[in-house]
Design a protein around this motif. Structure first.
Motif, PDB file in Angstrom:
ATOM      1  N   VAL A 125       0.838  -1.196   0.000  1.00 49.06           N
ATOM      2  CA  VAL A 125       0.000   0.000   0.000  1.00 49.06           C
ATOM      3  C   VAL A 125       0.875   1.248   0.000  1.00 49.06           C
ATOM      4  CG1 VAL A 125      -1.525   1.340   1.508  1.00 49.06           C
ATOM      5  CG2 VAL A 125      -2.059  -1.054   1.007  1.00 49.06           C
ATOM      6  N   LEU A 126       1.969   1.172   0.746  1.00 45.73           N
ATOM      7  CA  LEU A 126       2.885   2.299   0.839  1.00 45.73           C
ATOM      8  C   LEU A 126       3.500   2.604  -0.530  1.00 45.73           C
ATOM      9  CD1 LEU A 126       3.684   3.883   3.365  1.00 45.73           C
ATOM     10  CD2 LEU A 126       5.840   2.613   3.373  1.00 45.73           C
ATOM     11  N   ARG A 127       3.983   1.556  -1.190  1.00 42.09           N
ATOM     12  CA  ARG A 127       4.608   1.765  -2.493  1.00 42.09           C
ATOM     13  C   ARG A 127       3.599   2.212  -3.539  1.00 42.09           C
ATOM     14  NH1 ARG A 127       7.944  -3.249  -4.204  1.00 42.09           N
ATOM     15  NH2 ARG A 127       6.167  -4.201  -3.169  1.00 42.09           N
ATOM     16  N   ALA A 128       2.388   1.712  -3.392  1.00 41.86           N
ATOM     17  CA  ALA A 128       1.342   2.046  -4.358  1.00 41.86           C
ATOM     18  C   ALA A 128       0.985   3.524  -4.308  1.00 41.86           C
ATOM     19  CB  ALA A 128       0.106   1.195  -4.102  1.00 41.86           C
ATOM     20  N   ALA A 129       1.313   4.184  -3.188  1.00 42.38           N
ATOM     21  CA  ALA A 129       0.955   5.586  -3.044  1.00 42.38           C
ATOM     22  C   ALA A 129       1.936   6.509  -3.757  1.00 42.38           C
ATOM     23  CB  ALA A 129       0.892   5.944  -1.560  1.00 42.38           C
ATOM     24  N   SER A 130       3.060   5.980  -4.233  1.00 47.74           N
ATOM     25  CA  SER A 130       4.042   6.851  -4.873  1.00 47.74           C
ATOM     26  C   SER A 130       3.583   7.253  -6.272  1.00 47.74           C
ATOM     27  CB  SER A 130       5.401   6.135  -4.934  1.00 47.74           C
ATOM     28  OG  SER A 130       5.280   4.956  -5.687  1.00 47.74           O
ATOM     29  N   LEU A 156      -5.586  -2.881   3.436  1.00 55.04           N
ATOM     30  CA  LEU A 156      -6.007  -2.609   2.062  1.00 55.04           C
ATOM     31  C   LEU A 156      -7.223  -1.683   2.050  1.00 55.04           C
ATOM     32  CD1 LEU A 156      -5.916  -3.145  -0.990  1.00 55.04           C
ATOM     33  CD2 LEU A 156      -7.352  -5.148  -0.602  1.00 55.04           C
ATOM     34  N   LEU A 157      -8.142  -1.930   2.980  1.00 50.90           N
ATOM     35  CA  LEU A 157      -9.366  -1.138   3.018  1.00 50.90           C
ATOM     36  C   LEU A 157      -9.059   0.350   3.152  1.00 50.90           C
ATOM     37  CD1 LEU A 157     -12.441  -0.871   3.140  1.00 50.90           C
ATOM     38  CD2 LEU A 157     -12.296  -1.231   5.609  1.00 50.90           C
ATOM     39  N   LYS A 158      -8.081   0.666   4.033  1.00 50.82           N
ATOM     40  CA  LYS A 158      -7.724   2.070   4.230  1.00 50.82           C
ATOM     41  C   LYS A 158      -7.282   2.689   2.912  1.00 50.82           C
ATOM     42  CE  LYS A 158      -6.339   2.157   8.969  1.00 50.82           C
ATOM     43  NZ  LYS A 158      -5.192   1.441   9.526  1.00 50.82           N
ATOM     44  N   ALA A 159      -6.481   1.961   2.161  1.00 50.56           N
ATOM     45  CA  ALA A 159      -5.989   2.480   0.885  1.00 50.56           C
ATOM     46  C   ALA A 159      -7.119   2.605  -0.127  1.00 50.56           C
ATOM     47  CB  ALA A 159      -4.892   1.576   0.343  1.00 50.56           C
ATOM     48  N   VAL A 160      -8.024   1.667  -0.102  1.00 55.03           N
ATOM     49  CA  VAL A 160      -9.129   1.693  -1.066  1.00 55.03           C
ATOM     50  C   VAL A 160     -10.129   2.803  -0.723  1.00 55.03           C
ATOM     51  CG1 VAL A 160     -11.097   0.358  -1.941  1.00 55.03           C
ATOM     52  CG2 VAL A 160      -8.871  -0.733  -1.706  1.00 55.03           C
ATOM     53  N   GLU A 161     -10.254   3.087   0.586  1.00 57.88           N
ATOM     54  CA  GLU A 161     -11.176   4.143   1.005  1.00 57.88           C
ATOM     55  C   GLU A 161     -10.676   5.524   0.630  1.00 57.88           C
ATOM     56  OE1 GLU A 161     -13.716   2.532   4.821  1.00 57.88           O
ATOM     57  OE2 GLU A 161     -11.717   3.318   5.160  1.00 57.88           O
ATOM     58  N   PRO A 163      -8.016   6.462  -1.788  1.00 56.39           N
ATOM     59  CA  PRO A 163      -6.967   6.076  -2.739  1.00 56.39           C
ATOM     60  C   PRO A 163      -6.126   7.274  -3.148  1.00 56.39           C
ATOM     61  CG  PRO A 163      -9.099   6.221  -3.828  1.00 56.39           C
ATOM     62  CD  PRO A 163      -9.351   6.466  -2.384  1.00 56.39           C
ATOM     63  N   PRO A 164      -4.807   7.075  -3.247  1.00 56.17           N
ATOM     64  CA  PRO A 164      -3.969   8.115  -3.836  1.00 56.17           C
ATOM     65  C   PRO A 164      -4.497   8.366  -5.256  1.00 56.17           C
ATOM     66  CG  PRO A 164      -2.657   6.324  -2.903  1.00 56.17           C
ATOM     67  CD  PRO A 164      -4.069   5.876  -2.891  1.00 56.17           C
ATOM     68  N   PRO A 165      -4.348   9.616  -5.742  1.00 56.14           N
ATOM     69  CA  PRO A 165      -5.042  10.000  -6.979  1.00 56.14           C
ATOM     70  C   PRO A 165      -4.719   9.136  -8.200  1.00 56.14           C
ATOM     71  CG  PRO A 165      -3.519  11.712  -6.236  1.00 56.14           C
ATOM     72  CD  PRO A 165      -3.646  10.733  -5.120  1.00 56.14           C
ATOM     73  N   ARG A 166      -3.516   8.592  -8.261  1.00 55.20           N
ATOM     74  CA  ARG A 166      -3.146   7.849  -9.467  1.00 55.20           C
ATOM     75  C   ARG A 166      -2.979   6.351  -9.215  1.00 55.20           C
ATOM     76  NH1 ARG A 166      -0.740  10.799 -13.616  1.00 55.20           N
ATOM     77  NH2 ARG A 166      -1.952  12.693 -13.917  1.00 55.20           N
ATOM     78  N   THR A 167      -3.637   5.856  -8.186  1.00 55.21           N
ATOM     79  CA  THR A 167      -3.464   4.444  -7.844  1.00 55.21           C
ATOM     80  C   THR A 167      -4.731   3.656  -8.126  1.00 55.21           C
ATOM     81  OG1 THR A 167      -1.915   5.065  -6.118  1.00 55.21           O
ATOM     82  CG2 THR A 167      -2.807   2.854  -5.997  1.00 55.21           C
ATOM     83  N   VAL A 168      -4.548   2.484  -8.724  1.00 56.03           N
ATOM     84  CA  VAL A 168      -5.683   1.624  -9.046  1.00 56.03           C
ATOM     85  C   VAL A 168      -5.433   0.232  -8.451  1.00 56.03           C
ATOM     86  CG1 VAL A 168      -7.066   0.610 -10.912  1.00 56.03           C
ATOM     87  CG2 VAL A 168      -6.002   2.861 -11.223  1.00 56.03           C
ATOM     88  N   PHE A 169      -6.412  -0.273  -7.709  1.00 54.65           N
ATOM     89  CA  PHE A 169      -6.315  -1.618  -7.134  1.00 54.65           C
ATOM     90  C   PHE A 169      -7.193  -2.577  -7.929  1.00 54.65           C
ATOM     91  CE2 PHE A 169      -5.143   1.098  -3.599  1.00 54.65           C
ATOM     92  CZ  PHE A 169      -4.050   0.413  -3.058  1.00 54.65           C
ATOM     93  N   LEU A 170      -6.607  -3.691  -8.342  1.00 56.33           N
ATOM     94  CA  LEU A 170      -7.372  -4.719  -9.056  1.00 56.33           C
ATOM     95  C   LEU A 170      -7.319  -6.003  -8.239  1.00 56.33           C
ATOM     96  CD1 LEU A 170      -5.914  -4.121 -12.662  1.00 56.33           C
ATOM     97  CD2 LEU A 170      -7.855  -2.981 -11.571  1.00 56.33           C
ATOM     98  N   LEU A 171      -8.445  -6.406  -7.697  1.00 53.49           N
ATOM     99  CA  LEU A 171      -8.485  -7.603  -6.861  1.00 53.49           C
ATOM    100  C   LEU A 171      -9.117  -8.751  -7.629  1.00 53.49           C
ATOM    101  CD1 LEU A 171      -9.959  -5.976  -3.600  1.00 53.49           C
ATOM    102  CD2 LEU A 171      -7.648  -5.859  -4.499  1.00 53.49           C
ATOM    103  N   CYS A 172      -8.638  -9.962  -7.366  1.00 54.89           N
ATOM    104  CA  CYS A 172      -9.230 -11.147  -7.975  1.00 54.89           C
ATOM    105  C   CYS A 172      -9.727 -12.053  -6.862  1.00 54.89           C
ATOM    106  CB  CYS A 172      -8.200 -11.915  -8.802  1.00 54.89           C
ATOM    107  SG  CYS A 172      -7.349 -10.892 -10.023  1.00 54.89           S
ATOM    108  N   ALA A 173     -10.942 -12.553  -6.983  1.00 54.14           N
ATOM    109  CA  ALA A 173     -11.508 -13.433  -5.959  1.00 54.14           C
ATOM    110  C   ALA A 173     -12.543 -14.334  -6.623  1.00 54.14           C
ATOM    111  CB  ALA A 173     -12.144 -12.616  -4.840  1.00 54.14           C
ATOM    112  N   PRO A 174     -12.819 -15.506  -6.011  1.00 52.24           N
ATOM    113  CA  PRO A 174     -13.805 -16.405  -6.622  1.00 52.24           C
ATOM    114  C   PRO A 174     -15.192 -15.768  -6.710  1.00 52.24           C
ATOM    115  CG  PRO A 174     -12.550 -17.538  -4.919  1.00 52.24           C
ATOM    116  CD  PRO A 174     -12.176 -16.093  -4.842  1.00 52.24           C
TER     117      PRO A 174
END
Ligand SMILES: [Zn+2]
Length: 413
Positions: A125-130, A156-161, A163-174
């Motif tokens: 999450v930290l690196r994703a914020a750069s 993860l929730l904190k980051a998703v709530e 989000p840094p302006p240029r960060t995109v999270f893609l999650l995969c789950a069943p």
């Protein structure tokens, strides 16, 4: 190279949605780039978002059965976001580096063990914020997001709530069931449901991309029950075919209690052997690398402390490797159970005279004989015994106990 979405088999609706989002994301970047005055850039940075009408958003969940292409979809979308044309052209450096796994702004998290821990997630999450080095988006792909520990989920929730302006999270789950993904994370994400691709579509991609002969491709696609990766392995790897044949020989070997226990042992041991082979190389390489690193310490003052630290690191590595081995074993066993379930499904559909093609064409005669002997009801009970075994292992019942119970149920009916 074809378009980045080309390998996403049988998922037309999802591809349409992802293309539209990638185009919207590119428009966001163009708008930000054309606003040269600092105030406007700041405003743009604060709200780069998401055109609410179906364009871009910061967090996505790809759901679907195993093999439907969740991670393929996530990677393709990541490439489209990094694409210089915003289309996922497959030709530009953004597409190439993302598909090749070398784009500095795309991180793929592939859990090797049974869970993704909080430490790993916090670092991520930290690196994703750069700021993205390529000037587009920081993309974090989390495969198997259902394996997040609770603490990792919260990080993860904190980051998703927020989000840094240029960060995109893609999650995969069943699925988006609360067992797979927490309700709060789910509520912040857009869901892209994928389906089990039809066998014809899977066969087509094996022929086109992997150069596999059409008849082999068709057989493998049917036998893999819509799982693209599994179909490719069956078509190419003689060992995988041998393992499948051994599993499909189980029904005719069940002639008594003793035989049922033997079959259970054989199945468990085959899964263990397959898993061991799949992780042995990585285990040895990791251990050698760590020992080399630690061996450089030498002796003298502070050596005792260094040795204590070394023991801790080795223990940590062993723990990680054990977790990975357990996961590999479960995956191998689950593949076997899916094959076995396919056999009893064939017996059931034949007993019902349902107009569907068998999963396993090569054991169709045997399934037909089973259908005669067991009738629909007996076939269904056996199919349910296999599915119950999968569910039990999923719920952490010891695999050997679950498989023995299943074999007895398959014998007795
Ligand atoms: Zn491109």
């Amino acid at each position: 190279m074809p378009d980045v979405f080309a390998d996403l088999v049988g998922q037309d609706e999802a591809v349409t949605e992802l293309r539209r989002a990638a185009a919207a994301a590119a428009a966001v970047l163009r708008a930000a780039a054309s606003d040269r005055t600092p105030a406007l850039v700041a405003a743009g940075e604060a709200d780069p978002a998401p055109d609410p009408t179906g364009g871009m958003t910061h967090a996505w969940i790809f759901t679907g059965p195993p093999g439907s292409g969740r991670s393929v979809a996530a990677r393709a979308f990541a490439a489209a976001l990094q694409c210089a044309y915003g289309t996922g052209c497959g030709e530009c450096p953004g597409c190439h580096t993302t598909m090749g796994g070398t784009n500095a702004d795309v991180r793929m998290v592939v859990p090797e063990g049974l869970s993704i821990g909080v430490g790993e997630m916090r670092a991520l999450v930290l690196r994703a914020a750069s700021t993205p080095s390529g000037g587009r988006w920081q993309v974090v792909v989390i495969e198997d997001a259902d394996r997040l520990t609770e603490a990792a989920g919260n990080a993860l929730l904190k980051a998703v709530e927020e989000p840094p302006p240029r960060t995109v999270f893609l999650l995969c789950a069943p699925s988006t069931h609360p067992d797979d993904i927490s309700v709060t994370i789910r509520s912040r994400c857009r869901v892209v449901p994928l389906r089990q691709p039809p066998a014809t579509a899977v066969a087509e991609v094996l022929v086109r991309r992997d150069g596999i002969a059409p008849d082999v491709a068709q057989w493998a696609a049917a036998a893999a029950q819509g799982h693209v990766g599994r179909a490719r392995r069956l078509a190419r790897d003689p060992e995988a075919r041998k393992r499948r044949e051994a599993v499909l020989a189980v029904p005719r070997r069940l002639t008594g209690v003793g035989a049922a226990f033997d079959a259970a042992s054989a199945l468990i041991e085959a899964a263990e052997a397959e898993a061991e082979a799949s992780v042995a190389e990585a285990d040895a390489a990791e251990r050698a690398a760590l020992e080399t690193a630690l061996g450089a310490g030498g002796t003298g003052r502070g050596a005792a402390g260094a040795i204590r630290g070394a023991a801790g690191q080795l223990k940590e590595l062993e723990k990680r490797q054990k977790s990975r081995a357990t996961r590999a074993q479960r995956d191998a066993l689950d593949r076997a159970l899916v094959d076995l379930a396919g056999f009893y499904r064939d017996a059931l559909t034949m007993a019902l005279r349902a107009p569907v093609d068998p999963v396993h064409t090569d054991t169709a005669a045997l399934a037909g004989a089973g259908a005669q002997k067991w009738d629909a009801e007996g076939s269904l009970r056996r199919l349910e015994a296999v599915l119950a075994c999968r569910a039990a292992i999923d719920a952490n019942v010891k695999p050997r106990i679950a498989v023995e119970a299943m074999m007895l149920a398959l014998w007795k009916g």
